[in-house]
Design a protein around this motif. Structure first.
Motif, PDB file in Angstrom:
ATOM      1  N   ASN A  96       0.834  -1.205   0.000  1.00 39.24           N
ATOM      2  CA  ASN A  96       0.000   0.000   0.000  1.00 39.24           C
ATOM      3  C   ASN A  96       0.867   1.251   0.000  1.00 39.24           C
ATOM      4  OD1 ASN A  96      -1.231   2.178   2.126  1.00 39.24           O
ATOM      5  ND2 ASN A  96      -2.841   1.389   0.784  1.00 39.24           N
ATOM      6  N   ASP A  97       1.923   1.263   0.808  1.00 38.73           N
ATOM      7  CA  ASP A  97       2.821   2.418   0.872  1.00 38.73           C
ATOM      8  C   ASP A  97       3.522   2.650  -0.458  1.00 38.73           C
ATOM      9  OD1 ASP A  97       2.119   2.720   3.514  1.00 38.73           O
ATOM     10  OD2 ASP A  97       3.861   1.643   4.294  1.00 38.73           O
ATOM     11  N   LEU A  98       3.778   1.565  -1.197  1.00 41.89           N
ATOM     12  CA  LEU A  98       4.438   1.689  -2.502  1.00 41.89           C
ATOM     13  C   LEU A  98       3.473   2.130  -3.605  1.00 41.89           C
ATOM     14  CD1 LEU A  98       6.692  -1.500  -2.389  1.00 41.89           C
ATOM     15  CD2 LEU A  98       7.496   0.860  -2.606  1.00 41.89           C
ATOM     16  N   GLY A  99       2.179   2.149  -3.296  1.00 40.87           N
ATOM     17  CA  GLY A  99       1.193   2.505  -4.311  1.00 40.87           C
ATOM     18  C   GLY A  99       0.800   1.343  -5.193  1.00 40.87           C
ATOM     19  N   GLU A 100       1.199   0.158  -4.844  1.00 45.93           N
ATOM     20  CA  GLU A 100       0.803  -1.037  -5.601  1.00 45.93           C
ATOM     21  C   GLU A 100      -0.492  -1.573  -4.979  1.00 45.93           C
ATOM     22  OE1 GLU A 100       3.919  -3.834  -6.293  1.00 45.93           O
ATOM     23  OE2 GLU A 100       5.462  -2.287  -6.455  1.00 45.93           O
ATOM     24  N   TYR A 101      -1.581  -0.850  -5.253  1.00 44.48           N
ATOM     25  CA  TYR A 101      -2.838  -1.096  -4.544  1.00 44.48           C
ATOM     26  C   TYR A 101      -3.466  -2.435  -4.926  1.00 44.48           C
ATOM     27  CZ  TYR A 101      -2.161   3.870  -3.727  1.00 44.48           C
ATOM     28  OH  TYR A 101      -1.642   5.078  -3.381  1.00 44.48           O
ATOM     29  N   ASP A 102      -3.271  -2.871  -6.171  1.00 43.15           N
ATOM     30  CA  ASP A 102      -3.833  -4.170  -6.571  1.00 43.15           C
ATOM     31  C   ASP A 102      -3.203  -5.308  -5.767  1.00 43.15           C
ATOM     32  OD1 ASP A 102      -5.575  -3.109  -8.445  1.00 43.15           O
ATOM     33  OD2 ASP A 102      -4.041  -3.076  -9.998  1.00 43.15           O
ATOM     34  N   LYS A 103      -1.862  -5.299  -5.659  1.00 47.06           N
ATOM     35  CA  LYS A 103      -1.169  -6.341  -4.892  1.00 47.06           C
ATOM     36  C   LYS A 103      -1.566  -6.274  -3.423  1.00 47.06           C
ATOM     37  CE  LYS A 103       2.994  -6.856  -7.747  1.00 47.06           C
ATOM     38  NZ  LYS A 103       4.472  -6.738  -7.760  1.00 47.06           N
ATOM     39  N   SER A 104      -1.598  -5.041  -2.903  1.00 49.41           N
ATOM     40  CA  SER A 104      -1.959  -4.864  -1.497  1.00 49.41           C
ATOM     41  C   SER A 104      -3.382  -5.362  -1.243  1.00 49.41           C
ATOM     42  CB  SER A 104      -1.848  -3.379  -1.119  1.00 49.41           C
ATOM     43  OG  SER A 104      -2.229  -3.169   0.206  1.00 49.41           O
ATOM     44  N   TYR A 134      -9.121   0.799  -1.696  1.00 50.62           N
ATOM     45  CA  TYR A 134     -10.338   1.007  -2.476  1.00 50.62           C
ATOM     46  C   TYR A 134     -10.538   2.483  -2.788  1.00 50.62           C
ATOM     47  CZ  TYR A 134     -11.687  -3.867  -1.721  1.00 50.62           C
ATOM     48  OH  TYR A 134     -11.738  -5.228  -1.727  1.00 50.62           O
ATOM     49  N   ALA A 135     -10.132   3.367  -1.856  1.00 48.45           N
ATOM     50  CA  ALA A 135     -10.241   4.807  -2.119  1.00 48.45           C
ATOM     51  C   ALA A 135      -9.344   5.192  -3.289  1.00 48.45           C
ATOM     52  CB  ALA A 135      -9.866   5.609  -0.867  1.00 48.45           C
ATOM     53  N   ASN A 136      -8.113   4.686  -3.302  1.00 46.25           N
ATOM     54  CA  ASN A 136      -7.174   5.018  -4.375  1.00 46.25           C
ATOM     55  C   ASN A 136      -7.560   4.356  -5.691  1.00 46.25           C
ATOM     56  OD1 ASN A 136      -4.744   6.659  -3.332  1.00 46.25           O
ATOM     57  ND2 ASN A 136      -5.063   5.138  -1.722  1.00 46.25           N
ATOM     58  N   LEU A 137      -8.219   3.188  -5.622  1.00 46.72           N
ATOM     59  CA  LEU A 137      -8.683   2.506  -6.836  1.00 46.72           C
ATOM     60  C   LEU A 137     -10.063   2.994  -7.282  1.00 46.72           C
ATOM     61  CD1 LEU A 137      -7.577  -1.121  -5.888  1.00 46.72           C
ATOM     62  CD2 LEU A 137      -6.544   0.329  -7.648  1.00 46.72           C
ATOM     63  N   GLN A 138     -10.649   3.954  -6.494  1.00 46.75           N
ATOM     64  CA  GLN A 138     -11.974   4.520  -6.775  1.00 46.75           C
ATOM     65  C   GLN A 138     -13.067   3.457  -6.790  1.00 46.75           C
ATOM     66  OE1 GLN A 138     -11.491   6.974 -10.349  1.00 46.75           O
ATOM     67  NE2 GLN A 138     -11.268   8.763  -9.018  1.00 46.75           N
ATOM     68  N   LEU A 139     -12.908   2.448  -5.970  1.00 47.03           N
ATOM     69  CA  LEU A 139     -13.944   1.423  -5.802  1.00 47.03           C
ATOM     70  C   LEU A 139     -14.715   1.760  -4.522  1.00 47.03           C
ATOM     71  CD1 LEU A 139     -11.815  -1.716  -6.730  1.00 47.03           C
ATOM     72  CD2 LEU A 139     -13.417  -0.468  -8.192  1.00 47.03           C
TER      73      LEU A 139
END
Length: 653
Positions: A96-104, A134-139
């Protein structure tokens, strides 16, 4: 040969010493990661990881990820399920800190499925990670489900929507709901809570293009934070101090952005620089996004001030995690930079790059955001659905309008020289028009000044004529005195004459003044006493009169009653206070006015008032007149008989 051996030994020694020193420096710099590695238990490593304030300040997130993977592999080999769960929670946080939201998200969802086997801290962290992902992925529909789960587990009291509205660009709606939900929960003495509250409200106002109002809220936030930081009665931990520094950096960064929006670039630049320096120490994604945003605003401020090298330096910064909207802003600034340095080819490249991003973004987001809006409306309130959809339509229309404007701008780049000439012609026209307007303003000002001079002249003439008329009345009273044999009538006429002179003197002072609205009382009282002394030629000339009214000014409505009161009091002193001898006679007059409050005092050291003063007050015209005049000043006359002589005093407004 021995000399070469000695030299070689010395060189080896220094190399060893240098390596030892370098190793010590590295060990000192890597203290947080080293502390993590030196800890034996997975639960202790978990605490070090999540309790460290700036775990990425020295070691990158990738260093931590590699280390955690090693420990996770060992835990899986030894089939230590509890340790495996803890390392996977840490791994989800690092992604999450790296911005790899899908993996996280994928990792966190695996943990979410077995949440019953996790401890309370791990459950909370997994849900927080999913919420942020989910906030960063707009879900946002999934984000709402996670928040409902947090509420069921007692981790939150309600499902807040204000940050979701903000992510959708509905900043006014976000602000209104935030105020409604959060303000009642903050105590009046909670300085830190109030600082966070006003910071959030100010940021929503800024995002809603209300920079002046936002500045006011953000300055309130900074004031509350200063109170919290300077409050020595409250014990603060290292974590509290770190969080307050981050909040200060966030507030100052938003204040600086408001200054940029208002064109106040010099005020913005130092605030942005200090904000970036502080926020860089935070591992939080939100703070790193603020670093990107502040850097772009810093580039914009320098670009507007034509500091091209500084602007380009900030635009060339590479970020690990930058949003699509921030990429669009960066491309726009790069295009503007190349416009200013007249490199129109590069400017065109960035304009076109932005158009491609926006086209792709609008296609992907239109259906997605519509779906999120429907979900939010269904969860919050159905009666607001149409308004929210209309608001989103308006946002889409604005986006399309902006895209169209950018298309036109790309075409205008190639004919910029023509527009520059037209702009120059417009400036010349505006300059000529401004000269004409200035002439008209000067003429109007001259007419107004002449009118004011004429008005002052007329007022002075009126006061002069009133004074002359009163003097004529005084002369008529003098003629009447000469034709009157009754002693009582003569006394009454002389008193009337004295009173008329007191009023005439007011008007004389007014038309002699530059300011027709007030009378300087020190000079007026001196002139009045001279006038009274001229009436009582046989008395009063040896009396010492002290006047303390320097700097006191009264308007005509108060000056006339004061003149008549003084006329009566001085006349009475001259007539009755010193029947035998006035060589040691003293009169003291004190008048002061500070703002709305005033004070008057009159004393003499004569024989004082007779015992039957109260009875005489009903029959004496002088005392009755003084009382009425004091009432006119909305006050009450006080008489003090205990001192030597007599003392009259009263307050007035």
């Amino acid at each position: 040969m021995g000399r070469y051996v000695k030299f070689l030994f010395t060189a080896v020694f220094f190399v060893f010493l240098f390596n030892s020193s370098a190793q010590n420096i590295v060990d000192e710099e890597e203290s947080v990661l080293k502390e993590f590695q030196d800890t034996d238990q997975a639960s202790q490593r978990f605490e070090v990881f999540f309790n460290s304030l700036d775990r990425y300040n020295v070691n990158s997130a990738y260093d931590w990820l590699d280390t955690i993977k090693i420990y996770l592999a060992n835990a899986q080999k030894t089939q230590d399920t509890t340790a495996s769960h803890l390392y996977r929670v840490m791994q989800a946080q690092v992604y999450n800190d790296l911005g790899e939201y899908d993996k996280s998200t994928a990792l966190a969802m695996e943990l979410y499925d077995i949440k019953d086997s996790l401890d309370a801290d791990s459950q909370r962290i997994v849900l927080d990670v999913l919420d942020d992902n989910y906030a960063n992925l707009q879900l946002f529909d999934k984000q709402i489900e996670i928040r409902k789960q947090k509420r069921e587990l007692g981790l939150t009291n309600n499902v807040s929507f204000y940050d979701i509205y903000s992510n959708l660009g509905l900043y006014r709606k976000a602000r209104n709901q935030y105020i409604m939900e959060v303000k009642p929960t903050i105590a009046d003495n909670d300085s830190y809570g109030l600082a966070k509250y006003h910071s959030k409200v100010g940021n929503y106002l800024r995002l809603d293009d209300s920079a002046p109002t936002a500045l006011s809220e953000l300055k309130k936030a900074k004031a509350y934070l200063d109170v919290y930081v300077n409050d020595i009665s409250t014990q603060k931990s290292e974590s509290d101090i770190f969080e307050s520094n981050l909040l200060k950096a966030e507030i100052e960064g938003n204040i600086a952005k408001c200054h940029v929006m208002l064109g106040e670039y010099e005020e913005a630049i130092p605030l942005l620089e200090t904000s970036i320096e502080t926020l860089n120490k935070s591992p939080d994604n939100k703070d790193q996004s603020e670093v990107v945003e502040n850097t772009l605003y810093l580039a914009e401020a320098n670009l507007q001030m034509d500091h091209f090298s500084a602007a380009k330096k900030y635009l060339d910064v590479e970020f690990d995690n930058i949003s699509v909207l921030q990429t669009i802003k960066k491309n726009s600034l790069l295009a503007a930079f190349y416009d200013k340095v007249e490199n129109y080819k590069n400017a065109s490249i960035y304009y076109k790059r932005n158009e491609r991003i926006k086209d792709s973004l609008s296609k992907k987001q239109s259906a997605l955001i519509k779906q999120q809006l429907v979900t939010i409306v269904a969860n919050e309130d159905l009666e607001n659905s149409q308004r929210l959809i209309d608001e989103q339509k308006r946002i889409n229309e604005l986006a399309r309008s902006e895209m169209k404007a950018k298309d036109e701008r790309i075409n205008l780049v190639f004919i910029s020289l023509i527009f520059t000439l037209l702009g120059f012609a417009g400036l010349v026209y505006a300059y000529l028009k401004s000269i004409k307007n200035q002439r008209l303003i000067a003429e109007q000002k001259h007419i107004i000044e002449n009118s004011l001079v004429e008005k002052d002249s007329l007022l002075k003439e009126i006061h002069h004529r009133v004074k002359n008329n009163l003097q004529m009345v005084s002369s008529l009273l003098s003629l009447q005195t000469k034709n009157t044999r009754s002693k009582a009538a003569i006394v009454a006429l002389e008193e009337g004459k004295s009173r008329v002179k007191a009023m005439a003197l007011i008007h004389q002072k007014l038309y002699q003044n530059d300011d027709l609205s007030v009378i300087e009382m020190q000079g007026y009282i001196e002139s009045l006493i001279n006038s009274v002394q001229s009436v009582y030629k046989k008395g009063g000339h040896n009396i010492t009169i002290t006047i303390d009214a320097e700097g006191t000014e009264l308007d005509i409505d108060r000056a006339i009653p004061f003149g008549l009161i003084l006329n009566e009091l001085v006349s009475n002193s001259f007539k009755y206070a010193f029947p035998d001898n006035d060589d040691n006679g003293k009169i003291y007059i004190h008048l002061r006015k500070n703002g709305d409050q005033g004070y008057f005092e009159y004393t003499d050291n004569g024989i004082g008032l007779p015992e039957d003063t109260d009875e005489r007050a009903h029959s004496s015209m002088g005392i009755r007149l003084i009382n009425r005049l004091v009432n006119q000043l909305q006050s009450k006359l006080n008489i003090d008989r205990e001192v030597e002589g007599v003392r009259f005093w009263f307050n007035f407004s």
